[in-house]
Design an enzyme around this catalytic site. Structure first.
Site, PDB file in Angstrom:
ATOM      1  CB  THR A  16       2.447 -13.333   8.578  1.00 37.36           C
ATOM      2  OG1 THR A  16       3.590 -13.985   9.145  1.00 37.36           O
ATOM      3  CG2 THR A  16       1.360 -14.374   8.339  1.00 37.36           C
ATOM      4  CE  LYS A  32       8.097 -17.843   9.336  1.00 37.84           C
ATOM      5  NZ  LYS A  32       7.585 -16.612   9.924  1.00 37.84           N
ATOM      6  CD  GLU A  99       5.864 -14.979   6.906  1.00 38.51           C
ATOM      7  OE1 GLU A  99       5.932 -14.320   7.967  1.00 38.51           O
ATOM      8  OE2 GLU A  99       4.849 -15.618   6.569  1.00 38.51           O
ATOM      9  N   GLY A 100      10.316 -15.437   5.224  1.00 41.47           N
ATOM     10  CA  GLY A 100      11.429 -15.652   6.131  1.00 41.47           C
ATOM     11  C   GLY A 100      11.006 -15.519   7.585  1.00 41.47           C
ATOM     12  CB  ALA A 101      12.126 -16.793  10.651  1.00 42.72           C
ATOM     13  N   GLY A 102      11.970 -13.376  11.059  1.00 41.08           N
ATOM     14  CA  GLY A 102      12.714 -12.230  11.567  1.00 41.08           C
ATOM     15  C   GLY A 102      13.317 -11.410  10.448  1.00 41.08           C
TER      16      GLY A 102
END
Length: 200
Positions: A16, A32, A99-102
Protein backbone atom coordinates in the site's frame (compact mmCIF):
# COMPACT_ATOMS: atom_id res chain seq x y z
CA UNK A 1 -1.25 4.81 -20.59
CA UNK A 2 0.85 2.92 -18.05
CA UNK A 3 -0.74 0.21 -15.90
CA UNK A 4 1.16 -1.40 -13.03
CA UNK A 5 0.12 -4.25 -10.76
CA UNK A 6 1.73 -4.00 -7.32
CA UNK A 7 2.19 -7.36 -5.64
CA UNK A 8 4.39 -8.53 -2.78
CA UNK A 9 6.42 -11.39 -1.47
CA UNK A 10 4.07 -11.55 1.54
CA UNK A 11 1.35 -9.69 3.37
CA UNK A 12 2.19 -6.47 5.24
CA UNK A 13 5.29 -6.04 3.10
CA UNK A 14 4.51 -2.47 2.05
CA UNK A 15 2.32 -2.81 -1.06
CA UNK A 16 0.00 0.00 0.00
CA UNK A 17 2.88 2.37 0.73
CA UNK A 18 4.48 1.62 -2.64
CA UNK A 19 1.12 1.95 -4.39
CA UNK A 20 0.57 5.32 -2.72
CA UNK A 21 3.96 6.62 -3.79
CA UNK A 22 3.42 5.35 -7.34
CA UNK A 23 0.01 7.01 -7.56
CA UNK A 24 1.56 10.26 -6.37
CA UNK A 25 4.57 10.02 -8.71
CA UNK A 26 2.50 9.20 -11.79
CA UNK A 27 -0.66 11.12 -10.98
CA UNK A 28 -2.33 7.74 -11.48
CA UNK A 29 -5.62 6.20 -10.47
CA UNK A 30 -5.58 3.65 -7.63
CA UNK A 31 -7.58 0.43 -7.66
CA UNK A 32 -7.64 -2.48 -5.24
CA UNK A 33 -10.08 -4.99 -6.76
CA UNK A 34 -10.15 -7.33 -3.73
CA UNK A 35 -9.95 -5.85 -0.24
CA UNK A 36 -9.96 -7.98 2.90
CA UNK A 37 -10.22 -6.65 6.43
CA UNK A 38 -12.56 -3.70 6.03
CA UNK A 39 -13.48 -4.09 9.70
CA UNK A 40 -9.96 -2.87 10.52
CA UNK A 41 -8.82 -0.61 7.69
CA UNK A 42 -9.33 -0.04 3.98
CA UNK A 43 -6.22 0.39 1.87
CA UNK A 44 -7.88 2.96 -0.38
CA UNK A 45 -8.36 5.21 2.67
CA UNK A 46 -4.70 4.70 3.60
CA UNK A 47 -3.67 5.72 0.08
CA UNK A 48 -5.58 8.96 0.42
CA UNK A 49 -4.23 9.61 3.93
CA UNK A 50 -0.59 8.72 3.31
CA UNK A 51 -0.27 10.38 -0.07
CA UNK A 52 -2.64 13.31 0.18
CA UNK A 53 -4.51 11.84 -2.79
CA UNK A 54 -8.04 12.98 -3.59
CA UNK A 55 -11.00 10.60 -3.76
CA UNK A 56 -11.40 11.28 -7.49
CA UNK A 57 -8.27 9.14 -8.04
CA UNK A 58 -9.61 6.19 -6.04
CA UNK A 59 -11.62 3.53 -7.87
CA UNK A 60 -14.13 1.32 -6.01
CA UNK A 61 -13.21 -2.22 -5.04
CA UNK A 62 -15.04 -5.11 -6.70
CA UNK A 63 -15.02 -7.12 -3.47
CA UNK A 64 -14.83 -5.66 0.03
CA UNK A 65 -14.53 -8.35 2.68
CA UNK A 66 -14.83 -7.70 6.38
CA UNK A 67 -12.22 -10.02 7.92
CA UNK A 68 -8.42 -9.52 7.61
CA UNK A 69 -7.84 -12.97 6.10
CA UNK A 70 -6.91 -14.56 2.79
CA UNK A 71 -9.53 -13.44 0.24
CA UNK A 72 -11.01 -16.94 -0.21
CA UNK A 73 -11.41 -17.33 3.56
CA UNK A 74 -12.73 -13.81 4.13
CA UNK A 75 -15.22 -14.28 1.30
CA UNK A 76 -16.47 -17.56 2.79
CA UNK A 77 -17.10 -15.85 6.13
CA UNK A 78 -19.03 -13.07 4.38
CA UNK A 79 -21.06 -15.63 2.43
CA UNK A 80 -19.79 -14.64 -1.01
CA UNK A 81 -17.54 -16.25 -3.60
CA UNK A 82 -15.05 -14.19 -5.57
CA UNK A 83 -15.72 -14.57 -9.29
CA UNK A 84 -12.60 -13.89 -11.35
CA UNK A 85 -14.76 -13.08 -14.39
CA UNK A 86 -16.43 -10.27 -12.41
CA UNK A 87 -13.09 -8.47 -12.02
CA UNK A 88 -12.49 -6.39 -15.14
CA UNK A 89 -9.73 -3.84 -15.44
CA UNK A 90 -11.32 -0.37 -15.43
CA UNK A 91 -10.99 1.92 -18.42
CA UNK A 92 -9.50 5.14 -17.04
CA UNK A 93 -8.19 8.28 -18.69
CA UNK A 94 -4.71 8.06 -17.23
CA UNK A 95 -2.21 5.79 -15.57
CA UNK A 96 -3.46 3.06 -13.25
CA UNK A 97 -1.92 1.39 -10.19
CA UNK A 98 -3.57 -1.89 -9.16
CA UNK A 99 -2.80 -3.29 -5.72
CA UNK A 100 -3.09 -6.99 -5.01
CA UNK A 101 -3.89 -8.72 -1.73
CA UNK A 102 -1.17 -10.70 0.04
CA UNK A 103 1.34 -12.59 -2.07
CA UNK A 104 0.92 -14.14 -5.49
CA UNK A 105 -0.27 -17.54 -4.24
CA UNK A 106 -2.94 -16.24 -1.90
CA UNK A 107 -6.17 -18.04 -2.93
CA UNK A 108 -8.99 -15.83 -4.14
CA UNK A 109 -11.45 -18.72 -4.39
CA UNK A 110 -11.30 -22.52 -4.54
CA UNK A 111 -9.85 -22.47 -8.04
CA UNK A 112 -7.77 -19.34 -8.58
CA UNK A 113 -4.91 -17.51 -6.90
CA UNK A 114 -3.79 -13.88 -6.91
CA UNK A 115 -1.32 -14.73 -9.69
CA UNK A 116 -4.30 -15.64 -11.91
CA UNK A 117 -5.75 -12.17 -11.35
CA UNK A 118 -2.36 -10.62 -12.11
CA UNK A 119 -2.18 -12.59 -15.38
CA UNK A 120 -5.69 -11.50 -16.31
CA UNK A 121 -4.94 -7.80 -15.68
CA UNK A 122 -2.10 -7.97 -18.24
CA UNK A 123 0.05 -5.28 -16.58
CA UNK A 124 3.70 -4.87 -15.81
CA UNK A 125 4.24 -6.10 -12.26
CA UNK A 126 6.12 -4.35 -9.48
CA UNK A 127 7.14 -6.70 -6.67
CA UNK A 128 7.43 -5.24 -3.17
CA UNK A 129 9.87 -7.09 -0.91
CA UNK A 130 11.29 -6.64 2.55
CA UNK A 131 14.91 -5.56 2.66
CA UNK A 132 16.04 -7.82 5.51
CA UNK A 133 16.87 -11.43 6.24
CA UNK A 134 14.86 -13.95 4.20
CA UNK A 135 14.02 -11.57 1.39
CA UNK A 136 16.35 -13.15 -1.18
CA UNK A 137 14.54 -16.50 -1.09
CA UNK A 138 11.03 -15.02 -1.02
CA UNK A 139 11.75 -12.53 -3.78
CA UNK A 140 13.43 -15.03 -6.12
CA UNK A 141 10.55 -17.49 -5.67
CA UNK A 142 8.03 -14.75 -6.49
CA UNK A 143 9.97 -13.66 -9.59
CA UNK A 144 10.26 -17.24 -10.82
CA UNK A 145 6.54 -17.89 -10.42
CA UNK A 146 5.67 -14.73 -12.33
CA UNK A 147 8.07 -15.62 -15.15
CA UNK A 148 6.73 -19.16 -15.30
CA UNK A 149 3.35 -17.60 -16.11
CA UNK A 150 4.95 -15.24 -18.68
CA UNK A 151 4.00 -12.18 -16.65
CA UNK A 152 6.09 -9.08 -17.37
CA UNK A 153 8.07 -7.83 -14.38
CA UNK A 154 8.89 -4.14 -14.21
CA UNK A 155 11.12 -4.50 -11.17
CA UNK A 156 11.38 -4.79 -7.41
CA UNK A 157 10.96 -2.21 -4.64
CA UNK A 158 12.68 -2.91 -1.32
CA UNK A 159 10.97 -1.74 1.84
CA UNK A 160 12.77 -1.43 5.17
CA UNK A 161 16.26 -0.66 6.47
CA UNK A 162 18.67 -0.19 3.58
CA UNK A 163 20.55 -3.42 2.85
CA UNK A 164 23.01 -3.18 -0.02
CA UNK A 165 24.01 -6.86 0.08
CA UNK A 166 20.44 -8.10 -0.29
CA UNK A 167 19.76 -5.52 -2.97
CA UNK A 168 22.73 -6.69 -5.05
CA UNK A 169 21.83 -10.36 -4.55
CA UNK A 170 18.26 -9.84 -5.76
CA UNK A 171 19.50 -7.89 -8.79
CA UNK A 172 22.08 -10.54 -9.63
CA UNK A 173 20.19 -13.77 -9.03
CA UNK A 174 16.74 -12.43 -9.86
CA UNK A 175 17.96 -10.71 -13.04
CA UNK A 176 15.74 -7.78 -12.19
CA UNK A 177 15.97 -4.03 -11.65
CA UNK A 178 15.59 -2.53 -8.20
CA UNK A 179 13.24 0.37 -8.91
CA UNK A 180 13.69 1.99 -5.53
CA UNK A 181 14.21 1.56 -1.82
CA UNK A 182 12.03 2.89 0.97
CA UNK A 183 14.13 3.22 4.12
CA UNK A 184 12.38 2.45 7.40
CA UNK A 185 11.86 5.56 9.49
CA UNK A 186 9.66 5.39 12.58
CA UNK A 187 6.48 7.42 12.11
CA UNK A 188 7.65 8.27 8.61
CA UNK A 189 5.90 11.09 6.80
CA UNK A 190 5.62 9.69 3.28
CA UNK A 191 4.70 13.10 1.93
CA UNK A 192 8.30 14.16 2.61
CA UNK A 193 9.80 11.44 0.43
CA UNK A 194 11.00 12.66 -2.95
CA UNK A 195 8.31 12.87 -5.62
CA UNK A 196 10.18 10.74 -8.16
CA UNK A 197 11.29 7.97 -5.83
CA UNK A 198 11.04 5.11 -8.33
CA UNK A 199 13.17 4.65 -11.44
CA UNK A 200 10.44 3.41 -13.78
Amino acid sequence: MTHYFVTGTDTDVGKTVVSTLLVRQLGAFYWKPVQSGTNDIEDKNEVMRLGGIGPEKILPCVYELTEPLSPHDAAAIDGVEIDLDAIQKPDVAGDLVIEGAGGIFVPINNEFFMIDLIKKMDCEVIVVARSGLGTINHTLLTLKALRDREITIKGVVLNGPLNERNKKAIEQFGKVRILGEIPYIKNQDFMKLEQNLFQL
